[in-house]
Scaffold this motif. Structure first.
Motif, PDB file in Angstrom:
ATOM      1  N   VAL A 189       0.726  67.295 -70.647  1.00 38.52           N
ATOM      2  CA  VAL A 189      -0.302  67.234 -69.613  1.00 38.52           C
ATOM      3  C   VAL A 189      -0.156  66.004 -68.725  1.00 38.52           C
ATOM      4  N   LEU A 190       0.049  64.815 -69.341  1.00 38.53           N
ATOM      5  CA  LEU A 190      -0.008  63.580 -68.558  1.00 38.53           C
ATOM      6  C   LEU A 190       1.109  63.470 -67.515  1.00 38.53           C
ATOM      7  N   PRO A 191       2.369  63.811 -67.819  1.00 38.18           N
ATOM      8  CA  PRO A 191       3.382  63.757 -66.753  1.00 38.18           C
ATOM      9  C   PRO A 191       3.059  64.675 -65.578  1.00 38.18           C
ATOM     10  N   CYS A 192       2.572  65.882 -65.866  1.00 37.12           N
ATOM     11  CA  CYS A 192       2.185  66.792 -64.775  1.00 37.12           C
ATOM     12  C   CYS A 192       1.026  66.207 -63.965  1.00 37.12           C
ATOM     13  N   ALA A 193       0.074  65.604 -64.669  1.00 38.28           N
ATOM     14  CA  ALA A 193      -1.064  65.001 -63.968  1.00 38.28           C
ATOM     15  C   ALA A 193      -0.617  63.796 -63.138  1.00 38.28           C
ATOM     16  N   ALA A 194       0.322  63.010 -63.659  1.00 38.54           N
ATOM     17  CA  ALA A 194       0.829  61.854 -62.901  1.00 38.54           C
ATOM     18  C   ALA A 194       1.566  62.302 -61.646  1.00 38.54           C
ATOM     19  N   ALA A 195       2.362  63.370 -61.776  1.00 37.88           N
ATOM     20  CA  ALA A 195       3.027  63.913 -60.589  1.00 37.88           C
ATOM     21  C   ALA A 195       2.003  64.401 -59.577  1.00 37.88           C
ATOM     22  N   GLY A 196       0.975  65.082 -60.062  1.00 36.38           N
ATOM     23  CA  GLY A 196      -0.087  65.522 -59.164  1.00 36.38           C
ATOM     24  C   GLY A 196      -0.819  64.358 -58.525  1.00 36.38           C
ATOM     25  N   GLY A 197      -1.026  63.264 -59.300  1.00 38.32           N
ATOM     26  CA  GLY A 197      -1.675  62.079 -58.742  1.00 38.32           C
ATOM     27  C   GLY A 197      -0.862  61.449 -57.628  1.00 38.32           C
ATOM     28  N   ALA A 198       0.480  61.410 -57.801  1.00 40.02           N
ATOM     29  CA  ALA A 198       1.333  60.865 -56.742  1.00 40.02           C
ATOM     30  C   ALA A 198       1.246  61.716 -55.477  1.00 40.02           C
ATOM     31  N   GLU A 199       1.269  63.042 -55.641  1.00 44.81           N
ATOM     32  CA  GLU A 199       1.133  63.929 -54.483  1.00 44.81           C
ATOM     33  C   GLU A 199      -0.242  63.777 -53.838  1.00 44.81           C
ATOM     34  N   LEU A 200      -1.258  63.583 -54.665  1.00 47.02           N
ATOM     35  CA  LEU A 200      -2.611  63.422 -54.126  1.00 47.02           C
ATOM     36  C   LEU A 200      -2.724  62.129 -53.320  1.00 47.02           C
ATOM     37  N   ALA A 201      -2.088  61.045 -53.797  1.00 53.30           N
ATOM     38  CA  ALA A 201      -2.111  59.790 -53.045  1.00 53.30           C
ATOM     39  C   ALA A 201      -1.484  59.974 -51.663  1.00 53.30           C
ATOM     40  N   THR A 202      -0.397  60.731 -51.622  1.00 54.99           N
ATOM     41  CA  THR A 202       0.235  61.023 -50.328  1.00 54.99           C
ATOM     42  C   THR A 202      -0.687  61.856 -49.444  1.00 54.99           C
ATOM     43  N   LEU A 203      -1.344  62.851 -50.022  1.00 51.13           N
ATOM     44  CA  LEU A 203      -2.245  63.705 -49.260  1.00 51.13           C
ATOM     45  C   LEU A 203      -3.418  62.915 -48.700  1.00 51.13           C
ATOM     46  N   ILE A 204      -3.945  61.977 -49.491  1.00 53.32           N
ATOM     47  CA  ILE A 204      -5.079  61.173 -49.023  1.00 53.32           C
ATOM     48  C   ILE A 204      -4.663  60.294 -47.855  1.00 53.32           C
ATOM     49  N   GLN A 205      -3.423  59.783 -47.881  1.00 50.20           N
ATOM     50  CA  GLN A 205      -2.957  58.951 -46.776  1.00 50.20           C
ATOM     51  C   GLN A 205      -2.738  59.768 -45.505  1.00 50.20           C
ATOM     52  N   ARG A 206      -2.196  60.963 -45.646  1.00 48.94           N
ATOM     53  CA  ARG A 206      -1.843  61.753 -44.459  1.00 48.94           C
ATOM     54  C   ARG A 206      -3.003  62.616 -43.966  1.00 48.94           C
ATOM     55  N   HIS A 207      -3.752  63.210 -44.879  1.00 49.84           N
ATOM     56  CA  HIS A 207      -4.867  64.090 -44.513  1.00 49.84           C
ATOM     57  C   HIS A 207      -6.086  63.684 -45.352  1.00 49.84           C
ATOM     58  N   PRO A 208      -6.815  62.662 -44.938  1.00 54.70           N
ATOM     59  CA  PRO A 208      -7.896  62.101 -45.765  1.00 54.70           C
ATOM     60  C   PRO A 208      -8.950  63.120 -46.202  1.00 54.70           C
ATOM     61  N   THR A 209      -9.383  63.972 -45.288  1.00 51.03           N
ATOM     62  CA  THR A 209     -10.455  64.911 -45.646  1.00 51.03           C
ATOM     63  C   THR A 209     -10.009  65.875 -46.735  1.00 51.03           C
ATOM     64  N   ALA A 210      -8.822  66.453 -46.568  1.00 48.60           N
ATOM     65  CA  ALA A 210      -8.310  67.376 -47.584  1.00 48.60           C
ATOM     66  C   ALA A 210      -8.048  66.643 -48.900  1.00 48.60           C
ATOM     67  N   GLY A 211      -7.490  65.426 -48.818  1.00 54.29           N
ATOM     68  CA  GLY A 211      -7.230  64.661 -50.032  1.00 54.29           C
ATOM     69  C   GLY A 211      -8.495  64.313 -50.784  1.00 54.29           C
ATOM     70  N   ASP A 212      -9.545  63.930 -50.032  1.00 52.62           N
ATOM     71  CA  ASP A 212     -10.824  63.614 -50.684  1.00 52.62           C
ATOM     72  C   ASP A 212     -11.386  64.837 -51.396  1.00 52.62           C
ATOM     73  N   ALA A 213     -11.296  66.002 -50.753  1.00 53.23           N
ATOM     74  CA  ALA A 213     -11.824  67.225 -51.359  1.00 53.23           C
ATOM     75  C   ALA A 213     -11.065  67.582 -52.623  1.00 53.23           C
ATOM     76  N   VAL A 214      -9.744  67.450 -52.582  1.00 54.91           N
ATOM     77  CA  VAL A 214      -8.941  67.753 -53.776  1.00 54.91           C
ATOM     78  C   VAL A 214      -9.264  66.773 -54.899  1.00 54.91           C
ATOM     79  N   PHE A 215      -9.459  65.505 -54.561  1.00 54.13           N
ATOM     80  CA  PHE A 215      -9.810  64.504 -55.571  1.00 54.13           C
ATOM     81  C   PHE A 215     -11.124  64.867 -56.251  1.00 54.13           C
ATOM     82  N   VAL A 216     -12.140  65.218 -55.458  1.00 60.11           N
ATOM     83  CA  VAL A 216     -13.449  65.566 -56.026  1.00 60.11           C
ATOM     84  C   VAL A 216     -13.330  66.790 -56.925  1.00 60.11           C
ATOM     85  N   LEU A 217     -12.614  67.802 -56.473  1.00 61.51           N
ATOM     86  CA  LEU A 217     -12.458  69.017 -57.270  1.00 61.51           C
ATOM     87  C   LEU A 217     -11.674  68.738 -58.557  1.00 61.51           C
TER      88      LEU A 217
END
Length: 549
Positions: free
Chosen positions: A80-108
């Protein structure tokens, strides 16, 4: 004065056997080892330093989580943790490039990880592992890392796997050498089976509360502090995460704010003393993190203050002096704490009294299991005893905030709430005083059974008629308290309580068991004072009986 002395004595001796300190040593060994491996990977792969920070954040949180993991959980963590870490890295990129979408994904993602708890202990631990990389997204100062890519995502998964494997090896070695204790088995930690009732499950309530708090924190943080929104979101998460009840969130929110304020002021005094990229700052960060991990068991305020100081030092290491951001940081932390508290009190709240009654009923269910178990079955006796001790510990964690809320004198308008807090603490103390007699009872039952098996002679405690009657009496008393907690009358035709046994046993082990049952029965009297007696069945009420044709 006596209360202050008791608290001071507890503060000075909160870790008498150094169990928390030993666990802290294992956690910091996990953190330092992961840090070393992450540095090697970062230099070999040409990554940015934010990858190392993410690995350290995951390892520091994982060190505490791993204390309760067994072999199957470790395998789950490796998946679980490696997959979650990979997802966290992608989420950090999404928050930088598309803040609104990244924030929504983080909350969900946060809300979904909490919602998973409804599926049992394994799912709860998997959800906890999913959260760790998401927290790492909030730790890094904004703009300190590159936008990322698929290669960076893969290395994030590798570093998380290194943290899991390294932490598992250290934890296994520490348990083998008895440096730390083994976690209770899954059979012990399983939730008590109770009657199905209507209403929203606690896990769903907590998920909605977290979603509401994070959504509000993102909105206010982005609007008021666009460059430092993470402080508001991180505080809202820390205040609401693992919240057992409204009182728990309230106390954590206050401690978080007070501790963070102190930590920020201390870090502000040290700001600029070392300079960017200073090795001394790295050493100081790890030293403060170790103190935070150890003192967390004493009070959440120490954890909040130390972690805030670590974050301020991290900003200082990146060259972003926190000195000029003191008021902004304190305001963001205060707003995040208010949002976390407001969400827990307004969005499908978990009442402290309801949580306390549920935990008390679960502990009494384990006590009933012990009293009604076949004492010829040693495994069943020891399992019931372990379940009882574990559930009493859970009750203690649930009522811990009430010790703080019940301490200061309150106005008359709030005296009812204070009385309820005192009653909850009385119930927790009564069950805590049952832990030793329950242990004596289980030991007497199993030791007598072993002796009988060795000599092939009759005489087990299960066959003692006077002791059997006393067990029935205490079991009936326990069931009556459980019915009073659930406000459930006895069903029609239910057997009456067994009459008190008058003949006391004379054999040593039987006398020990009799004394333990008497001590348990005395504490059940205290619980009866707190919760009252079960309601009278409608058919047994005199008016109802007369009205019947």
């Amino acid at each position: 004065m006596r209360t202050f002395s008791a608290r001071l004595r507890r503060a000075l001796h909160f870790d008498p056997e150094w169990l928390h300190l030993r666990a802290t040593a294992v956690t910091m060994a996990t953190v330092l080892g992961t840090y070393g491996w992450a540095l090697l990977i970062e230099r070999a792969a040409g990554l940015h330093v934010d990858s190392v920070v993410q690995a350290v954040v995951i390892a520091s949180s994982l060190g505490r989580v791993q204390r309760g993991l067994d072999g199957a959980d470790r395998l789950l963590a490796c998946a679980v943790l490696p997959c979650a870490a990979a997802g966290g890295a992608e989420l950090a990129t999404l928050i930088q490039r598309h803040p609104t979408a990244g924030d929504a994904v983080f909350v969900l993602g946060m809300a979904g990880a909490i919602w998973l708890r409804r599926f049992g202990v394994r799912a709860t631990r998997a959800g906890t592992l999913l959260v760790l990389p998401l927290v790492a997204v909030l730790v890094l100062p904004g703009g300190t890392g590159p936008a990322g890519g698929h290669e960076r995502t893969g290395w994030a998964a590798v570093m998380a796997l290194v943290a899991v494997v390294w932490g598992s090896l250290l934890t296994w070695a520490a348990r083998r050498t008895r440096l730390i204790r083994r976690p209770p088995a899954a059979e012990v930690t399983a939730a008590a089976a109770g009657p199905r009732r209507g209403g929203v499950p606690a896990s769903t309530r907590m998920a909605w509360q977290m979603a509401a708090a994070l959504a509000a924190a993102f909105a206010v943080g982005r609007m008021v502090w666009p460059d430092h929104w993470a402080w508001v979101v991180l505080t809202a998460f820390l205040v609401g995460s693992g919240a057992r009840s409204r009182a728990d969130v309230l106390v954590k929110g206050v401690w978080r704010t007070v501790g963070a304020a102190v930590g920020t002021v201390v870090a502000d005094a040290l700001a600029g003393s070392f300079g960017p990229r200073s090795d001394a700052v790295v050493v100081l960060i790890f030293a403060v993190l170790a103190v935070a991990t150890w003192l967390r068991e004493l009070s959440y305020a120490y954890w909040a203050g130390c972690v805030t100081a670590v974050l301020s030092l991290l900003y200082d290491w990146f060259g972003q002096s926190p000195g000029g951001l003191l008021h902004t940081r304190l305001a963001g932390i205060a707003v995040g704490a208010v949002m976390g508290i407001a969400a827990s009190w307004l969005v499908l709240p978990i009442r402290t009294s309801a949580a306390m009654r549920a935990r008390t009923a679960a502990a009494l269910a384990a006590l009933t299991e012990l009293l009604e178990a076949d004492w010829h079955d040693g495994r069943a006796v020891h399992l019931a005893r372990a379940r009882f001790s574990h559930r009493v510990g859970q009750l203690g964690a649930t009522t811990a905030p009430l010790r703080i809320l019940a301490a200061p004198p309150l106005p008359r308008a709030l005296s009812v709430r204070r009385r309820r807090s005192v009653d909850a603490l009385r119930a927790e103390a009564a069950l805590r005083h049952c832990v030793e007699p329950v242990g004596d009872l289980a030991t007497a039952a199993t030791s007598t059974m072993s002796a009988v098996s060795a000599t092939s002679a009759p005489g087990a405690l299960a066959d003692d008629p006077s002791l059997r009657g006393r067990r029935g009496e205490v079991a009936a008393h326990t069931l009556a308290v459980r019915r009073a907690i659930g406000r459930r009358p006895a069903p029609p035709g239910a057997p009456a309580a067994a009459p008190p046994a008058e003949t006391r046993p004379t054999r040593p082990q039987a006398a020990v068991a009799w004394k333990a049952l008497a001590a348990i029965d005395a504490q059940l009297d205290v619980l009866t004072e707190v919760f009252g007696r079960p309601p009278i069945p409608p058919a047994s009420h005199p008016a109802a009986a007369t009205a019947r044709p």
